[in-house]
Write an enzyme that holds these catalytic residues in place. Structure first.
Site, PDB file in Angstrom:
ATOM      1  N   LYS A   3      -6.733   3.175 -10.662  1.00  0.00           N
ATOM      2  CA  LYS A   3      -5.753   3.643  -9.452  1.00  0.00           C
ATOM      3  C   LYS A   3      -4.849   5.039 -10.094  1.00  0.00           C
ATOM      4  O   LYS A   3      -4.874   5.071 -11.207  1.00  0.00           O
ATOM      5  CB  LYS A   3      -4.833   2.621  -9.020  1.00  0.00           C
ATOM      6  CG  LYS A   3      -5.434   1.527  -8.089  1.00  0.00           C
ATOM      7  CD  LYS A   3      -4.395   0.753  -7.291  1.00  0.00           C
ATOM      8  CE  LYS A   3      -5.343  -0.225  -6.356  1.00  0.00           C
ATOM      9  NZ  LYS A   3      -4.495  -1.222  -5.558  1.00  0.00           N
ATOM     10  N   ARG A  33      -8.716  -7.470 -10.120  1.00  0.00           N
ATOM     11  CA  ARG A  33      -9.717  -7.058  -9.323  1.00  0.00           C
ATOM     12  C   ARG A  33     -10.152  -5.621  -9.795  1.00  0.00           C
ATOM     13  O   ARG A  33      -9.488  -4.731  -9.945  1.00  0.00           O
ATOM     14  CB  ARG A  33      -9.323  -7.057  -7.995  1.00  0.00           C
ATOM     15  CG  ARG A  33     -10.164  -6.296  -6.875  1.00  0.00           C
ATOM     16  CD  ARG A  33      -9.402  -6.264  -5.611  1.00  0.00           C
ATOM     17  NE  ARG A  33     -10.488  -6.005  -4.437  1.00  0.00           N
ATOM     18  CZ  ARG A  33     -10.564  -4.258  -4.306  1.00  0.00           C
ATOM     19  NH1 ARG A  33      -9.937  -3.605  -4.835  1.00  0.00           N
ATOM     20  NH2 ARG A  33     -11.608  -4.059  -3.147  1.00  0.00           N
TER      21      ARG A  33
END
Length: 270
Positions: free
Chosen positions: A204, A240
């Site tokens: 991210k 994840r």
């Protein structure tokens, strides 16, 4: 949890696995690399992403989840729609991963309650196209914990079992970089909800800002692995990730670290 994006527009690997055969190949590779769960999604939830139709989402994911489930892999379906989740469950899916926590589709809690499968409820305030306008908190840790607590109560009231539910603080979803770091630093507050916590930090943009690799998500894997180790040491149930191998090593290091800390005798300084 390894990620398979069957989309043309996901922020990290959009388009790489849009064809079903490529997505199946990627899911098999993630499992072989050590992923316990392969998470398959057919709709991008990156900031600003527009929604696709339910039919298009099913067209993308169903051949993939069916093939992976038939290969003996534990598969989760990353969807906000009960209709897609129902079809994926029929195709062999074992887990529902709903980034809206049941808010995008009021029928989703019914779907998960009837299926009695694990259900991942993420903290969510608004659709991707407008979520940046909702990144406003006085105390992000307290507010995310309170909002997840309310979602937990609502899911239980809809018939879900307490043991089914996994919670995700939703890093990057209606949150800026500082919000993400505060949540990661204070995972013990989320543990007060007494449910397993999933962390989705992989590649991210807040990690890219650390190294200057803002435009190349694939170069954020080292930072992702560092977060995985710290989150695992802090008690996260699952991470994840896009790249399994370094993150598997990271959580193994964290497990060894925690075991050693628990078994170490007290040291007294004189």
């Amino acid at each position: 949890m390894g990620i398979v994006n069957v989309t043309p527009d996901s922020f990290s690997d959009g388009g790489l696995h849009l064809a079903a055969d490529r997505a199946i190949e990627q899911g098999l590779a993630l499992s072989a690399a050590g992923a316990d769960i392969v998470d398959v999604g057919g709709e991008s939830t990156r900031p600003g992403a527009a929604r696709v139709s339910a039919e298009e989402e099913k067209h993308r994911v169903l051949p993939v989840v069916r093939a992976l489930a038939e290969a003996g892999i534990t598969v989760s379906i990353d969807t906000m729609r009960a209709d897609v989740a129902d079809a994926a469950l029929d195709a062999g899916v074992h887990i529902i991963n709903d980034v809206s926590g049941g808010l995008a589709d009021p029928d989703m809690p019914r779907c998960a309650a009837q299926a009695r499968v694990p259900y991942i409820a993420m903290h969510w305030r608004a659709p991707s196209a407008e979520m940046h306008r909702h990144a406003d908190y006085h105390d992000v840790v307290a507010e995310v914990t309170a909002e997840l607590s309310r979602r937990l109560d609502a899911l239980l009231a809809a018939g879900m079992g307490f043991e089914q539910i996994i919670l995700d603080p939703g890093l990057g979803f209606a949150k800026n970089a500082d919000h993400n770091w505060q949540l990661l630093r204070q995972l013990e507050v989320l543990h007060s909800l007494s449910r397993p916590i999933l962390i989705g930090a992989s590649r991210k943009s807040f990690l890219g800002r650390l190294s200057g690799e803002n435009d190349v998500p694939g170069l954020r894997d080292d930072a992702t692995a560092a977060v995985s180790a710290l989150a695992a040491a802090a008690g996260a149930y699952c991470v994840r990730v896009h790249n399994v191998v370094p993150n598997l090593d990271a959580v193994r290091v964290a497990a060894a670290w925690v075991r050693r800390a628990e078994n170490s005798p007290a040291v007294h300084l004189h």
